[in-house]
Design a protein around this motif. Structure first.
Motif, PDB file in Angstrom:
ATOM      1  N   LEU A   1      -2.307   5.474  11.151  1.00 15.65           N
ATOM      2  CA  LEU A   1      -1.239   5.966  10.020  1.00 15.65           C
ATOM      3  C   LEU A   1      -0.148   5.050  10.067  1.00 15.65           C
ATOM      4  CD1 LEU A   1      -0.195   8.335   8.448  1.00 15.65           C
ATOM      5  CD2 LEU A   1       0.606   9.327  10.412  1.00 15.65           C
ATOM      6  N   ALA A   2       0.506   4.406  11.338  1.00 20.06           N
ATOM      7  CA  ALA A   2       1.471   3.456  11.250  1.00 20.06           C
ATOM      8  C   ALA A   2       1.173   2.396  10.658  1.00 20.06           C
ATOM      9  CB  ALA A   2       1.778   3.215  12.803  1.00 20.06           C
ATOM     10  N   GLU A   3      -0.053   1.898  10.566  1.00 21.30           N
ATOM     11  CA  GLU A   3      -0.688   0.599   9.996  1.00 21.30           C
ATOM     12  C   GLU A   3      -0.420   0.991   8.460  1.00 21.30           C
ATOM     13  OE1 GLU A   3      -4.513  -2.274   9.556  1.00 21.30           O
ATOM     14  OE2 GLU A   3      -4.176  -0.989  11.165  1.00 21.30           O
ATOM     15  N   TYR A   4      -1.148   2.071   8.154  1.00 20.35           N
ATOM     16  CA  TYR A   4      -0.932   2.318   6.538  1.00 20.35           C
ATOM     17  C   TYR A   4       0.560   2.532   6.033  1.00 20.35           C
ATOM     18  CZ  TYR A   4      -6.180   3.219   6.581  1.00 20.35           C
ATOM     19  OH  TYR A   4      -7.267   2.745   6.804  1.00 20.35           O
ATOM     20  N   HIS A   5       1.378   2.989   6.981  1.00 19.40           N
ATOM     21  CA  HIS A   5       2.802   3.155   6.470  1.00 19.40           C
ATOM     22  C   HIS A   5       3.353   1.810   6.312  1.00 19.40           C
ATOM     23  CE1 HIS A   5       3.739   7.237   6.501  1.00 19.40           C
ATOM     24  NE2 HIS A   5       3.007   7.450   7.693  1.00 19.40           N
ATOM     25  N   ARG A   6       3.160   0.962   7.264  1.00 17.75           N
ATOM     26  CA  ARG A   6       3.289  -0.313   7.257  1.00 17.75           C
ATOM     27  C   ARG A   6       2.807  -1.065   6.051  1.00 17.75           C
ATOM     28  NH1 ARG A   6       1.081  -5.133   8.248  1.00 17.75           N
ATOM     29  NH2 ARG A   6      -0.571  -4.150   9.524  1.00 17.75           N
ATOM     30  N   LYS A   7       1.528  -1.092   5.644  1.00 12.65           N
ATOM     31  CA  LYS A   7       0.970  -1.396   4.475  1.00 12.65           C
ATOM     32  C   LYS A   7       1.508  -0.846   3.269  1.00 12.65           C
ATOM     33  CE  LYS A   7      -3.436  -2.802   6.392  1.00 12.65           C
ATOM     34  NZ  LYS A   7      -4.916  -2.808   6.336  1.00 12.65           N
ATOM     35  N   ARG A   8       1.817   0.257   2.987  1.00 13.33           N
ATOM     36  CA  ARG A   8       2.468   0.868   1.959  1.00 13.33           C
ATOM     37  C   ARG A   8       3.808   0.280   1.678  1.00 13.33           C
ATOM     38  NH1 ARG A   8       5.021   6.518   2.378  1.00 13.33           N
ATOM     39  NH2 ARG A   8       6.332   4.874   3.105  1.00 13.33           N
ATOM     40  N   LYS A   9       4.782   0.356   2.929  1.00 15.55           N
ATOM     41  CA  LYS A   9       5.873  -0.389   2.807  1.00 15.55           C
ATOM     42  C   LYS A   9       5.721  -1.814   2.101  1.00 15.55           C
ATOM     43  CE  LYS A   9       8.242   2.460   6.022  1.00 15.55           C
ATOM     44  NZ  LYS A   9       9.124   2.493   7.082  1.00 15.55           N
ATOM     45  N   GLU A  10       4.874  -2.658   2.620  1.00 13.40           N
ATOM     46  CA  GLU A  10       4.696  -4.019   2.239  1.00 13.40           C
ATOM     47  C   GLU A  10       4.427  -3.991   0.815  1.00 13.40           C
ATOM     48  OE1 GLU A  10       1.802  -5.796   4.979  1.00 13.40           O
ATOM     49  OE2 GLU A  10       3.074  -5.976   6.426  1.00 13.40           O
ATOM     50  N   ALA A  11       3.200  -2.945   0.378  1.00 20.82           N
ATOM     51  CA  ALA A  11       3.025  -2.962  -0.971  1.00 20.82           C
ATOM     52  C   ALA A  11       4.037  -2.603  -1.818  1.00 20.82           C
ATOM     53  CB  ALA A  11       1.750  -1.956  -1.339  1.00 20.82           C
ATOM     54  N   GLU A  12       4.872  -1.626  -1.563  1.00 25.65           N
ATOM     55  CA  GLU A  12       6.042  -1.212  -2.286  1.00 25.65           C
ATOM     56  C   GLU A  12       6.852  -2.492  -2.527  1.00 25.65           C
ATOM     57  OE1 GLU A  12       7.767   2.142  -0.180  1.00 25.65           O
ATOM     58  OE2 GLU A  12       6.107   3.556  -0.978  1.00 25.65           O
ATOM     59  N   LYS A  13       7.174  -3.086  -1.401  1.00 24.42           N
ATOM     60  CA  LYS A  13       8.126  -4.315  -1.387  1.00 24.42           C
ATOM     61  C   LYS A  13       7.445  -5.008  -2.490  1.00 24.42           C
ATOM     62  CE  LYS A  13      10.411  -7.966   1.277  1.00 24.42           C
ATOM     63  NZ  LYS A  13      10.076  -8.944   0.499  1.00 24.42           N
ATOM     64  N   GLU A  14       6.316  -5.560  -2.336  1.00 19.96           N
ATOM     65  CA  GLU A  14       5.583  -6.719  -3.416  1.00 19.96           C
ATOM     66  C   GLU A  14       5.593  -6.329  -4.683  1.00 19.96           C
ATOM     67  OE1 GLU A  14       1.186  -8.517  -3.619  1.00 19.96           O
ATOM     68  OE2 GLU A  14       1.675  -7.468  -1.784  1.00 19.96           O
ATOM     69  N   ALA A  15       5.477  -4.861  -4.798  1.00 19.24           N
ATOM     70  CA  ALA A  15       5.549  -4.279  -6.328  1.00 19.24           C
ATOM     71  C   ALA A  15       6.841  -4.481  -6.918  1.00 19.24           C
ATOM     72  CB  ALA A  15       5.049  -2.865  -6.330  1.00 19.24           C
ATOM     73  N   SER A  16       7.918  -4.006  -6.020  1.00 17.98           N
ATOM     74  CA  SER A  16       9.355  -4.381  -6.408  1.00 17.98           C
ATOM     75  C   SER A  16       9.675  -5.755  -6.569  1.00 17.98           C
ATOM     76  CB  SER A  16      10.376  -3.794  -5.379  1.00 17.98           C
ATOM     77  OG  SER A  16      10.339  -4.425  -4.308  1.00 17.98           O
TER      78      SER A  16
END
Length: 159
Positions: free
Chosen positions: A56-71
């Protein structure tokens, strides 16, 4: 002897057989095995829970990275769109300037052509008028003299 005595004797014999056959040890062993099995299942559940939390922590981290990359991608696209708009404006302004310059050149050329045509028409008209005036006033003898004089002037100017 009454029935209570015989019930007591039967109970003592039953308890003796139960102890002789080691039933309490088997029950204790069974309970210990069940407790060990439950403990093992709890340990496995704890391990699975920790793994799930790590995932779950890894998916949260990946989601944040993906959101940052998307922005970042959106920001880059915005910058690129602004650059394209600026470039298009600049090219449009250059195109309009070239078209204006070309139009001005065409106007100047047409104006020069019109002036040339007016001058040519004026010269032709002046020559025609001069020819008519000279023809009316000059006779054949005077015309020969005038022609000779003009020919001499042209020869002197050409040399």
């Amino acid at each position: 002897m009454d029935a209570t005595f015989w019930a007591l004797v039967g109970l003592v014999i039953f308890l003796g057989i139960v102890v002789y056959l080691k039933v309490p040890g088997m029950v204790a062993k069974s309970l210990d095995e069940r407790a060990a099995k439950i403990s093992k299942e709890l340990d496995e559940a704890r391990t699975l829970r920790e793994e799930a939390q790590a995932l779950l922590a890894e998916y949260h981290r990946k989601r944040k990275e993906a959101e940052k990359e998307a922005s970042d991608i959106v920001a880059a696209a915005g910058r690129e769109a602004n650059a394209i708009v600026d470039d298009a404006k600049q090219k449009t302004e250059e195109y309009v300037a070239r078209r204006n310059k070309l139009a001005e050149q065409k106007i100047a050329s047409a104006e020069a052509e019109a002036i040339k045509e007016v001058r040519t028409a004026a010269v032709e008209l002046a020559v025609a008028a001069a020819t008519r005036i000279v023809a009316d006033k000059v006779d054949a003898k005077a015309s020969a003299t005038f022609f000779k004089d003009s020919l001499e002037q042209v020869k002197s100017r050409l040399n």
